[in-house]
Scaffold this motif. Structure first.
Motif, mmCIF file in Angstrom:
data_model
loop_
_atom_site.group_PDB
_atom_site.id
_atom_site.type_symbol
_atom_site.label_atom_id
_atom_site.label_comp_id
_atom_site.label_asym_id
_atom_site.label_seq_id
_atom_site.Cartn_x
_atom_site.Cartn_y
_atom_site.Cartn_z
ATOM 1 N N TYR A 1 9.148 15.081 -1.106
ATOM 2 C CA TYR A 1 8.624 14.612 0.184
ATOM 3 C C TYR A 1 7.210 14.043 0.006
ATOM 4 O O TYR A 1 6.887 12.965 0.530
ATOM 5 C CB TYR A 1 8.610 15.760 1.188
ATOM 6 C CG TYR A 1 8.782 15.345 2.631
ATOM 7 C CD1 TYR A 1 8.158 14.216 3.138
ATOM 8 C CD2 TYR A 1 9.557 16.105 3.491
ATOM 9 C CE1 TYR A 1 8.307 13.849 4.451
ATOM 10 C CE2 TYR A 1 9.727 15.744 4.812
ATOM 11 C CZ TYR A 1 9.098 14.609 5.289
ATOM 12 O OH TYR A 1 9.271 14.235 6.585
ATOM 13 N N THR B 1 6.110 10.107 0.530
ATOM 14 C CA THR B 1 5.126 9.864 1.589
ATOM 15 C C THR B 1 3.867 9.197 1.041
ATOM 16 O O THR B 1 3.362 8.227 1.620
ATOM 17 C CB THR B 1 4.769 11.191 2.278
ATOM 18 O OG1 THR B 1 5.956 11.799 2.775
ATOM 19 C CG2 THR B 1 3.805 10.963 3.428
ATOM 20 N N CYS C 1 4.519 7.543 7.959
ATOM 21 C CA CYS C 1 5.168 7.721 6.651
ATOM 22 C C CYS C 1 5.882 9.065 6.563
ATOM 23 O O CYS C 1 6.955 9.178 5.948
ATOM 24 C CB CYS C 1 4.124 7.612 5.545
ATOM 25 S SG CYS C 1 3.353 5.990 5.416
ATOM 26 N N PHE C 2 5.300 10.071 7.200
ATOM 27 C CA PHE C 2 5.938 11.397 7.205
ATOM 28 C C PHE C 2 7.270 11.368 7.946
ATOM 29 O O PHE C 2 8.254 11.979 7.522
ATOM 30 C CB PHE C 2 4.980 12.404 7.842
ATOM 31 C CG PHE C 2 5.433 13.823 7.749
ATOM 32 C CD1 PHE C 2 5.229 14.566 6.594
ATOM 33 C CD2 PHE C 2 6.080 14.429 8.819
ATOM 34 C CE1 PHE C 2 5.663 15.887 6.515
ATOM 35 C CE2 PHE C 2 6.504 15.743 8.748
ATOM 36 C CZ PHE C 2 6.298 16.468 7.593
#
Length: 305
Positions: free
Chosen positions: A107, A111, A157-158
């Motif tokens: 993740y 990101t 972006c998250f």
């Protein structure tokens, strides 16, 4: 002859494979370590009090932090994994970790990769606004605006990479019947779907930011070019006026100098005469007022006779 030729080809292929293996491990390792050192130095520089009030340095600080996270994750995931596959060094920390750590690292990698590209885009757009509106620089280049922009980019972006927890995990890979290894990768059941997400992420990370940055830089170059042309025209006008003034006949300058000299001499003579008159008048009046001066005035004609 044929055996010797085949031996030579196999030897050349083996040396080529060895060189490729060394390059695939030590080349990225050297580049990644240099990038990590450079980003750490950039962070230390931009955290100094001298650069805390400028928005451009806040963008660069955020970019250095994002790149640093991405490079560290890339070093742990790819370089250590390749080294373990060739030398069985057991330094693949991520592949031997838990599922939560694997998901968190993937993740963070996706990101920060997307965030770095769009921080560069936002910084380039800020430069464009400053070039087109230079008088509004104090309003545009505020650190508070830069913080809000970076926060919005991070949240965007998250949310875009929200699919990562569902697609990644620890997978068992059987090297031999006795030895089984694990790897942090995409789950097999989601690989056909993940290809679509991968194509979308490539467009969002590389294609769209590169197009925006190239267009914005072209606009900046056009604006600066037009300004340089205007300044050149003004300089040409000033130089032409100077040349015209220098090409005038010198006799005019001589006549003007002569006339100015005459004026200055006449003015100086008139001022001298005025000073003499002012000096004589009080002297005569003082002589008339004094009693002994009257006798001198009376005796002057007799003596003259």
């Amino acid at each position: 002859m044929t055996n010797s030729n085949t031996n030579q080809t196999t030897n050349s292929m083996s040396t080529f494979v060895i060189i490729e293996q060394y390059m695939s491990i030590y080349g990225p390792f050297v580049l990644t370590t240099l990038g990590i050192i450079g980003n750490i130095l950039s962070i230390l520089i931009f955290l100094s009090p001298r650069y805390r009030r400028q928005s451009s340095h806040f963008y660069l600080l955020s970019l250095a932090l994002s790149d640093l996270c991405f490079l560290i994750i890339n070093l742990i995931e790819d370089t250590f994994r390749n080294h373990n596959q060739l030398y069985h060094s057991r330094i693949n920390i991520l592949d031997r970790s838990s599922t939560l750590i694997c998901i968190f690292v993937q993740y963070a990698r996706n990101t920060t990769r997307l965030l770095s590209s769009w921080i560069i885009v936002s910084f380039t757009i800020e430069r464009l606004l400053v070039v087109f509106y230079p008088l509004q620089r104090a309003i545009i280049c505020r650190r508070k605006i830069a913080r809000w922009v970076v926060m919005l980019l991070f949240l965007t972006c998250f949310l875009i990479n929200i699919n990562v927890p569902f697609h990644y995990g620890i997978i068992k890979v059987s090297v031999t019947e006795e030895d089984e290894e694990t790897i942090c990768d995409i789950l097999p059941q989601y690989r056909p779907i993940y290809m679509r997400f991968a194509i979308g992420s490539m467009i969002a990370v590389y294609l769209v930011p590169m197009c925006i940055i190239s267009i914005v830089n072209m606009l900046i170059c056009c604006k600066l070019w037009s300004k340089s042309l205007l300044t050149e025209k003004d300089e040409m006008k000033e130089s032409s006026q100077r040349k015209i003034q220098l090409q005038r006949p010198r006799s005019r300058f001589y006549l003007s100098d002569f006339i100015s000299c005459l004026r200055s001499s006449s003015s100086s003579s008139s001022t001298d005469l005025r000073n003499l008159e002012q000096f004589r008048k009080p002297r005569k009046s003082s002589l008339k007022q004094h009693p002994s001066s009257r006798l001198l005035l009376l005796t002057e004609p007799t003596t003259s006779q």
